[in-house]
Design an enzyme around this catalytic site. Structure first.
Site, mmCIF file in Angstrom:
data_model
loop_
_atom_site.group_PDB
_atom_site.id
_atom_site.type_symbol
_atom_site.label_atom_id
_atom_site.label_comp_id
_atom_site.label_asym_id
_atom_site.label_seq_id
_atom_site.Cartn_x
_atom_site.Cartn_y
_atom_site.Cartn_z
ATOM 1 N N ASP A 24 57.390 36.540 -41.361
ATOM 2 C CA ASP A 24 56.401 36.024 -40.418
ATOM 3 C C ASP A 24 55.111 36.815 -40.652
ATOM 4 O O ASP A 24 55.056 37.653 -41.567
ATOM 5 C CB ASP A 24 56.891 36.210 -38.969
ATOM 6 C CG ASP A 24 56.965 37.677 -38.550
ATOM 7 O OD1 ASP A 24 56.742 38.571 -39.403
ATOM 8 O OD2 ASP A 24 57.244 37.943 -37.377
ATOM 9 N N ASP A 28 52.496 39.236 -38.326
ATOM 10 C CA ASP A 28 52.318 39.853 -37.016
ATOM 11 C C ASP A 28 50.862 40.265 -36.842
ATOM 12 O O ASP A 28 50.290 40.918 -37.718
ATOM 13 C CB ASP A 28 53.209 41.092 -36.900
ATOM 14 C CG ASP A 28 54.655 40.790 -37.224
ATOM 15 O OD1 ASP A 28 55.338 40.236 -36.363
ATOM 16 O OD2 ASP A 28 55.083 41.080 -38.368
ATOM 17 N N ASP A 77 53.476 36.015 -34.970
ATOM 18 C CA ASP A 77 53.625 36.749 -33.710
ATOM 19 C C ASP A 77 52.269 37.322 -33.323
ATOM 20 O O ASP A 77 51.584 37.914 -34.162
ATOM 21 C CB ASP A 77 54.608 37.923 -33.871
ATOM 22 C CG ASP A 77 56.043 37.459 -34.017
ATOM 23 O OD1 ASP A 77 56.331 36.281 -33.716
ATOM 24 O OD2 ASP A 77 56.880 38.288 -34.434
#
Ligand code: CTP
Ligand code: MN
Ligand code: MN
Length: 500
Positions: A334, A336, A424
């Site tokens: 992902d 962040d 995120d």
């Protein structure tokens, strides 16, 4: 207030220089002696007084009852020559230490345990007992990941890959203890500057239990590990790993599905008794995209998108990449981001506005927004492993190919002009920024050991929000990550060295 401190110190200095003065001795088992040579007289006086003010006993002369000799700037040879001139009864019973032990102890407010790296060994004795000292790079490895510098340059991948398979298998069966033991062993090997050449190289390494050592020995002997091969071919392991790779599917759910006899995604999706939550539904819907690693070029493109959205709401806000990419990784599962707003309260409503904007741009595929529950009055919490309380969101967004520079595309990818990416976002209040940045940078094991070190070695509690000193019952302020390391008496570890 500043002035009274100066006056108080001035008044105390003359008597304290010569004796313990009025400072109460707190640590009776430790008697310090600071070597004046190279350190200089005035610095020695200053450091002696500092130590005394913290309850240490400092002797002005070197005698048999001194326990810790501290030196600064001397070579080992000249220091030991000088010590041996003193005709002490047992010079080798004393800790002969470099200044780092002293500095760490002052910062901790108590004598810290003596480690290999603090010692100034006698070169003569070294030569006798370790004929190959200079080729023994492993003798001063700390058992705490936060005291090791672990870059992405892993010289021991053939060992760490195996240890991590074993760790993961224990995790899948809910055995946290052995799982952590294998993770720690792998992490120590990742920090080494060179590849282990022979089983004897493990001798001085911390965190290697008998099981880890046996595995490594087997790899030395056979080139592989039979237990790891067995796990990799095990149906249960393979299925749990596959289920667990879906966004929103934790180990418990994966196990539940396996126990019901489900073995493939298709079976899960067609089983009438399985009810997927919103997160899992998105996880399956975008599985192919989000299980493909995100590149740094893609992460940078996302940063631009998020910056646009954030500065639209608040022009003075800044967006920083954190997590694995901040540690220098080229790929991540992902991306962040942490958002910094310069005025307290400006973090409120910001993420919601970013989400709304993404929705209106038609690039929001999934969002889970969690409103802040941060309340300093409820801290420090005893559950220091728990999730943090800041505003945050877990998203899946559409990243258009044209937004990514340096994109190398394959034929099959060209059919679609976008891919789904997991993102995120966290937006802490400004005075919590440094703790949040430190906590979100990871790695998980680095964070875990930083907290463990703070608690066990320094009597302090650290989490993503605060650093709390149990002795003085106060929160320690920090503007930067460096401040937090300093409070903990730790050398600063760069993000690129936190890949423990
Ligand atoms: N983290 C956290 N609180 C959360 C979520 C994550 O403190 N609610 C921390 C994790 O402990 C980790 C860091 O944020 O240290 C990054 O988490 P993650 O994205 O899961 O891992 P990465 O190290 O970035 O690895 P990857 O590149 O695979 O994403
Ligand atoms: Mn990440
Ligand atoms: Mn993450």
């Amino acid at each position: 207030m500043f002035q009274t401190t100066i006056l108080a110190r001035k008044r105390r200095r003359p008597e304290a220089t010569l004796s313990q003065g009025h400072d109460k001795v707190k640590f009776r088992d430790v008697i310090l002696y600071l070597v004046e040579r190279r350190m200089g007289k005035s610095r020695r006086n200053f450091l002696s007084n500092l130590a005394r003010s913290k309850g240490f006993c400092v002797d002005d002369s070197l005698s048999d009852h001194v326990t810790h000799v501290v030196s600064e700037g001397n070579t080992a040879q000249e220091l030991w020559n000088w010590l041996e001139e003193h005709d002490l009864k047992k010079p080798h019973d004393k800790h002969v230490l470099n200044i780092s032990w002293f500095t760490e102890s002052m910062s901790a407010g108590q004598p810290v345990p003596v480690e290999m790296k603090h010692h100034i060994p006698n070169p003569a004795v070294e030569r006798r007992s370790f004929p190959c000292t200079s080729t023994n790079p492993t003798s001063s490895v700390s058992p705490f990941a936060c005291k090791r510098r672990t870059t992405l340059d892993n010289h021991n991948k053939s060992f760490t890959d195996v240890l991590e398979v074993l760790a993961e298998n224990f995790e899948f069966s809910g055995n946290q203890g052995p799982c952590l033991a294998f993770r720690r062993a792998a992490s120590v090997l990742k920090s080494l500057p060179a590849t282990l050449r022979r089983p004897g190289d493990m001798e001085h390494l911390p965190c290697l239990g008998e099981h880890s050592k046996a595995i490594i020995e087997e790899i030395f002997e056979c080139g592989s590990c039979s237990k790891a091969e067995e796990i990799l071919n095990d149906e249960r392991y393979q299925t749990l790993k596959m289920f667990n790779s879906v966004f929103g599917v934790g180990i418990k759910t994966a196990e539940n599905w396996y126990c019901r006899g489900l073995r493939t995604f298709e079976q899960v999706l067609t089983e009438p008794n399985v009810r997927l939550n919103r997160m899992q539904t998105a996880g399956f819907l975008f599985y192919e995209d989000i299980s493909r690693p995100v590149s740094r070029a893609e992460a940078n493109a996302l940063k631009v998108l998020i910056e646009e959205a954030v500065t639209c709401v608040n022009p003075s806000a800044n967006v920083y990449i954190t997590g694995g990419f901040r540690r220098g990784k080229d790929f991540g599962h992902d991306v962040d981001f942490i958002i910094r707003t310069p005025v307290p309260g400006q973090e409120d409503g910001l993420l919601q506005a970013v989400i709304d904007r993404f929705r209106s741009q038609n690039i929001l595929l999934y969002s889970d927004f969690q409103e802040s529950t941060f309340d300093l009055k409820k801290l420090p919490s005893c559950r220091f492993e728990a999730m943090d309380h800041f505003h945050k969101c877990f998203l899946i967004v559409k990243l258009r190919r044209e937004q990514v520079l340096e994109e190398k595309e394959t034929d099959e990818e060209r059919q679609r002009d976008w891919r789904a990416v997991r993102v995120d976002l966290v937006a802490p209040p400004i005075e919590r920024f440094a703790y949040a940045m430190l906590g979100w940078t990871g790695s998980t094991l680095f964070e875990r050991d930083l907290r463990r070190f703070a608690r066990l070695e320094r009597g302090k509690l650290l989490d993503n929000h605060v650093l709390y000193d149990k002795a003085t019952k106060t929160f320690l302020p920090a503007q930067t990550e460096e401040d937090i390391f300093t409070h903990l008496g730790l050398e600063f570890i760069e993000p690129s060295e936190r890949n423990a």
